[in-house]
Design a protein around this motif. Structure first.
Motif, PDB file in Angstrom:
ATOM      1  N   VAL A   1       0.843  -1.199   0.000  1.00  0.00           N
ATOM      2  CA  VAL A   1       0.000   0.000   0.000  1.00  0.00           C
ATOM      3  C   VAL A   1       0.879   1.251   0.000  1.00  0.00           C
ATOM      4  CG1 VAL A   1      -1.565   1.390   1.432  1.00  0.00           C
ATOM      5  CG2 VAL A   1      -2.051  -1.036   1.041  1.00  0.00           C
ATOM      6  N   CYS A   2       1.904   1.268   0.851  1.00  0.00           N
ATOM      7  CA  CYS A   2       2.835   2.409   0.889  1.00  0.00           C
ATOM      8  C   CYS A   2       3.525   2.593  -0.461  1.00  0.00           C
ATOM      9  CB  CYS A   2       3.886   2.200   1.976  1.00  0.00           C
ATOM     10  SG  CYS A   2       3.249   2.387   3.644  1.00  0.00           S
ATOM     11  N   MET A   3       3.904   1.476  -1.074  1.00  0.00           N
ATOM     12  CA  MET A   3       4.579   1.527  -2.367  1.00  0.00           C
ATOM     13  C   MET A   3       3.670   2.154  -3.427  1.00  0.00           C
ATOM     14  SD  MET A   3       6.203  -1.713  -4.436  1.00  0.00           S
ATOM     15  CE  MET A   3       6.936  -2.332  -2.926  1.00  0.00           C
TER      16      MET A   3
ATOM     17  N   HIS B   1       5.975  11.588  -0.798  1.00  0.00           N
ATOM     18  CA  HIS B   1       6.242  10.512   0.158  1.00  0.00           C
ATOM     19  C   HIS B   1       6.014  10.888   1.617  1.00  0.00           C
ATOM     20  CE1 HIS B   1       9.991  12.798   0.040  1.00  0.00           C
ATOM     21  NE2 HIS B   1      10.240  12.318   1.243  1.00  0.00           N
ATOM     22  N   ARG B   2       6.185  12.154   1.983  1.00  0.00           N
ATOM     23  CA  ARG B   2       6.143  12.512   3.404  1.00  0.00           C
ATOM     24  C   ARG B   2       4.795  12.189   4.063  1.00  0.00           C
ATOM     25  NH1 ARG B   2       8.453  18.124   4.483  1.00  0.00           N
ATOM     26  NH2 ARG B   2      10.317  17.018   3.851  1.00  0.00           N
ATOM     27  N   PRO B   3       3.643  12.653   3.501  1.00  0.00           N
ATOM     28  CA  PRO B   3       2.378  12.313   4.167  1.00  0.00           C
ATOM     29  C   PRO B   3       2.076  10.818   4.149  1.00  0.00           C
ATOM     30  CG  PRO B   3       1.979  13.502   2.112  1.00  0.00           C
ATOM     31  CD  PRO B   3       3.445  13.579   2.381  1.00  0.00           C
ATOM     32  N   VAL B   4       2.572  10.103   3.130  1.00  0.00           N
ATOM     33  CA  VAL B   4       2.379   8.654   3.085  1.00  0.00           C
ATOM     34  C   VAL B   4       3.129   7.997   4.238  1.00  0.00           C
ATOM     35  CG1 VAL B   4       2.782   6.535   1.760  1.00  0.00           C
ATOM     36  CG2 VAL B   4       1.993   8.607   0.585  1.00  0.00           C
ATOM     37  N   LEU B   5       4.395   8.377   4.409  1.00  0.00           N
ATOM     38  CA  LEU B   5       5.204   7.796   5.485  1.00  0.00           C
ATOM     39  C   LEU B   5       4.647   8.156   6.863  1.00  0.00           C
ATOM     40  CD1 LEU B   5       7.673   6.182   6.374  1.00  0.00           C
ATOM     41  CD2 LEU B   5       9.019   8.290   6.244  1.00  0.00           C
ATOM     42  N   LEU B   6       4.278   9.427   7.045  1.00  0.00           N
ATOM     43  CA  LEU B   6       3.745   9.860   8.340  1.00  0.00           C
ATOM     44  C   LEU B   6       2.420   9.174   8.649  1.00  0.00           C
ATOM     45  CD1 LEU B   6       4.562  13.690   8.305  1.00  0.00           C
ATOM     46  CD2 LEU B   6       5.733  11.874   9.566  1.00  0.00           C
ATOM     47  N   GLY B   7       1.569   9.003   7.620  1.00  0.00           N
ATOM     48  CA  GLY B   7       0.300   8.310   7.822  1.00  0.00           C
ATOM     49  C   GLY B   7       0.503   6.859   8.204  1.00  0.00           C
ATOM     50  N   ALA B   8       1.468   6.202   7.534  1.00  0.00           N
ATOM     51  CA  ALA B   8       1.755   4.794   7.838  1.00  0.00           C
ATOM     52  C   ALA B   8       2.301   4.650   9.256  1.00  0.00           C
ATOM     53  CB  ALA B   8       2.757   4.235   6.824  1.00  0.00           C
TER      54      ALA B   8
ATOM     55  N   GLY C   1      -4.972  15.094   3.309  1.00  0.00           N
ATOM     56  CA  GLY C   1      -5.823  14.059   2.700  1.00  0.00           C
ATOM     57  C   GLY C   1      -5.063  12.759   2.466  1.00  0.00           C
ATOM     58  N   ILE C   2      -3.823  12.871   2.000  1.00  0.00           N
ATOM     59  CA  ILE C   2      -3.012  11.673   1.736  1.00  0.00           C
ATOM     60  C   ILE C   2      -2.616  11.016   3.057  1.00  0.00           C
ATOM     61  CG2 ILE C   2      -0.853  10.830   0.737  1.00  0.00           C
ATOM     62  CD1 ILE C   2      -1.129  13.292  -1.207  1.00  0.00           C
ATOM     63  N   PHE C   3      -2.294  11.848   4.063  1.00  0.00           N
ATOM     64  CA  PHE C   3      -1.993  11.326   5.399  1.00  0.00           C
ATOM     65  C   PHE C   3      -3.180  10.521   5.923  1.00  0.00           C
ATOM     66  CE2 PHE C   3      -2.451  11.615   9.974  1.00  0.00           C
ATOM     67  CZ  PHE C   3      -1.193  11.274  10.453  1.00  0.00           C
ATOM     68  N   ALA C   4      -4.382  11.114   5.831  1.00  0.00           N
ATOM     69  CA  ALA C   4      -5.583  10.448   6.352  1.00  0.00           C
ATOM     70  C   ALA C   4      -5.894   9.185   5.570  1.00  0.00           C
ATOM     71  CB  ALA C   4      -6.774  11.410   6.304  1.00  0.00           C
ATOM     72  N   THR C   5      -5.726   9.236   4.244  1.00  0.00           N
ATOM     73  CA  THR C   5      -5.982   8.063   3.407  1.00  0.00           C
ATOM     74  C   THR C   5      -5.033   6.926   3.780  1.00  0.00           C
ATOM     75  OG1 THR C   5      -6.753   9.402   1.552  1.00  0.00           O
ATOM     76  CG2 THR C   5      -5.984   7.192   1.031  1.00  0.00           C
ATOM     77  N   THR C   6      -3.746   7.241   3.896  1.00  0.00           N
ATOM     78  CA  THR C   6      -2.756   6.224   4.260  1.00  0.00           C
ATOM     79  C   THR C   6      -3.059   5.650   5.637  1.00  0.00           C
ATOM     80  OG1 THR C   6      -1.091   7.444   2.993  1.00  0.00           O
ATOM     81  CG2 THR C   6      -0.294   5.739   4.487  1.00  0.00           C
ATOM     82  N   PHE C   7      -3.321   6.538   6.602  1.00  0.00           N
ATOM     83  CA  PHE C   7      -3.622   6.093   7.961  1.00  0.00           C
ATOM     84  C   PHE C   7      -4.812   5.140   7.964  1.00  0.00           C
ATOM     85  CE2 PHE C   7      -5.850   6.256  11.951  1.00  0.00           C
ATOM     86  CZ  PHE C   7      -4.850   6.213  12.914  1.00  0.00           C
ATOM     87  N   LEU C   8      -5.896   5.552   7.307  1.00  0.00           N
ATOM     88  CA  LEU C   8      -7.132   4.761   7.326  1.00  0.00           C
ATOM     89  C   LEU C   8      -6.943   3.415   6.642  1.00  0.00           C
ATOM     90  CD1 LEU C   8     -10.100   4.863   8.187  1.00  0.00           C
ATOM     91  CD2 LEU C   8     -10.627   5.824   5.938  1.00  0.00           C
ATOM     92  N   MET C   9      -6.298   3.416   5.473  1.00  0.00           N
ATOM     93  CA  MET C   9      -6.108   2.171   4.730  1.00  0.00           C
ATOM     94  C   MET C   9      -5.270   1.175   5.517  1.00  0.00           C
ATOM     95  SD  MET C   9      -5.582   3.497   0.847  1.00  0.00           S
ATOM     96  CE  MET C   9      -6.053   2.038  -0.014  1.00  0.00           C
ATOM     97  N   ILE C  10      -4.173   1.640   6.082  1.00  0.00           N
ATOM     98  CA  ILE C  10      -3.290   0.730   6.824  1.00  0.00           C
ATOM     99  C   ILE C  10      -3.926   0.314   8.144  1.00  0.00           C
ATOM    100  CG2 ILE C  10      -1.087   0.607   8.066  1.00  0.00           C
ATOM    101  CD1 ILE C  10       0.183   2.014   5.703  1.00  0.00           C
ATOM    102  N   PHE C  11      -4.575   1.257   8.823  1.00  0.00           N
ATOM    103  CA  PHE C  11      -5.202   0.927  10.104  1.00  0.00           C
ATOM    104  C   PHE C  11      -6.254  -0.165   9.931  1.00  0.00           C
ATOM    105  CE2 PHE C  11      -8.240   1.399  13.540  1.00  0.00           C
ATOM    106  CZ  PHE C  11      -7.423   1.515  14.643  1.00  0.00           C
TER     107      PHE C  11
END
Length: 198
Positions: A35-37, A45-52, A113-123
């Protein structure tokens, strides 16, 4: 007294290192890393990494404090259905992406938005997953805080590796093709999640 403190510190370090090694190996190639990839290939990449990392911090706290019991608060079928819908929507949106006019730059809509999307998907994807259960199990036999530290570092590292790979793909493959590939990938994940619903 010093010997007791040294033994305690060594025990904590050993617990953190053991947890890191086990969780790192378990998570390589797992869906959260993929998912991160996929997200990093499409967004900054920053909001993706922080969200994960934020998702894993919370998941690991829940695992250490509540063990595997928390996953049973939400029925597995309901959780799987939510994950399937989330992945399917993201997949369809990715497949609908068209080639940009003459530019291959990443268009970041909103860091939040990307932070929240990443957080929600991984969570949602990792709730009750083998990694969280492993962290809960380790916390039952090893000191809780070193287990949490080791697991969070391991999952943050695998997420960062996934992001690096995603960014490298962006340099080799046109952006709209990456959108389509990630769209297919998310639809496959949605189909896999549906197998837990029925």
């Amino acid at each position: 007294m010093d010997q007791i403190a040294s033994a305690s510190a060594f025990g904590a370090l050993t617990a953190a290192a053991t947890t890191f090694g086990l969780i790192f190996l378990a998570e390589i190639g797992d869906k959260s890393q993929l998912v991160c990839m996929a997200l990093a290939a499409r967004h900054h990449h920053r909001p993706v990494l922080l969200g994960a990392i934020a998702a894993f911090v919370v998941l690991n706290i829940l695992a250490v404090v509540f063990g595997a019991g928390l996953a049973q608060w939400v029925p597995e079928r309901v959780l799987a259905a939510v994950v399937a819908i989330l992945f399917a929507v993201f997949g369809i949106l990715s497949l609908r992406a068209e080639e940009e006019d003459g530019t291959e730059e990443i268009q970041e809509r909103s860091g939040h938005g990307i932070f929240a999307t990443t957080f929600l998907m991984i969570f949602l994807a990792e709730m009750g997953d083998k990694t969280q259960l492993a962290v809960a199990g380790l916390a039952g036999t090893l000191p809780a805080i070193p287990v949490w530290i080791g697991a969070t570092l391991a999952l943050g590292t695998t997420s960062a590796l996934g992001i690096v790979v995603g960014r490298k793909l962006l340099r080799r493959i046109p952006l709209h093709r990456l959108h389509q590939i990630s769209g297919v990938f998310f639809l496959i994940l949605a189909a896999f999640a549906l197998t837990k619903v029925f």
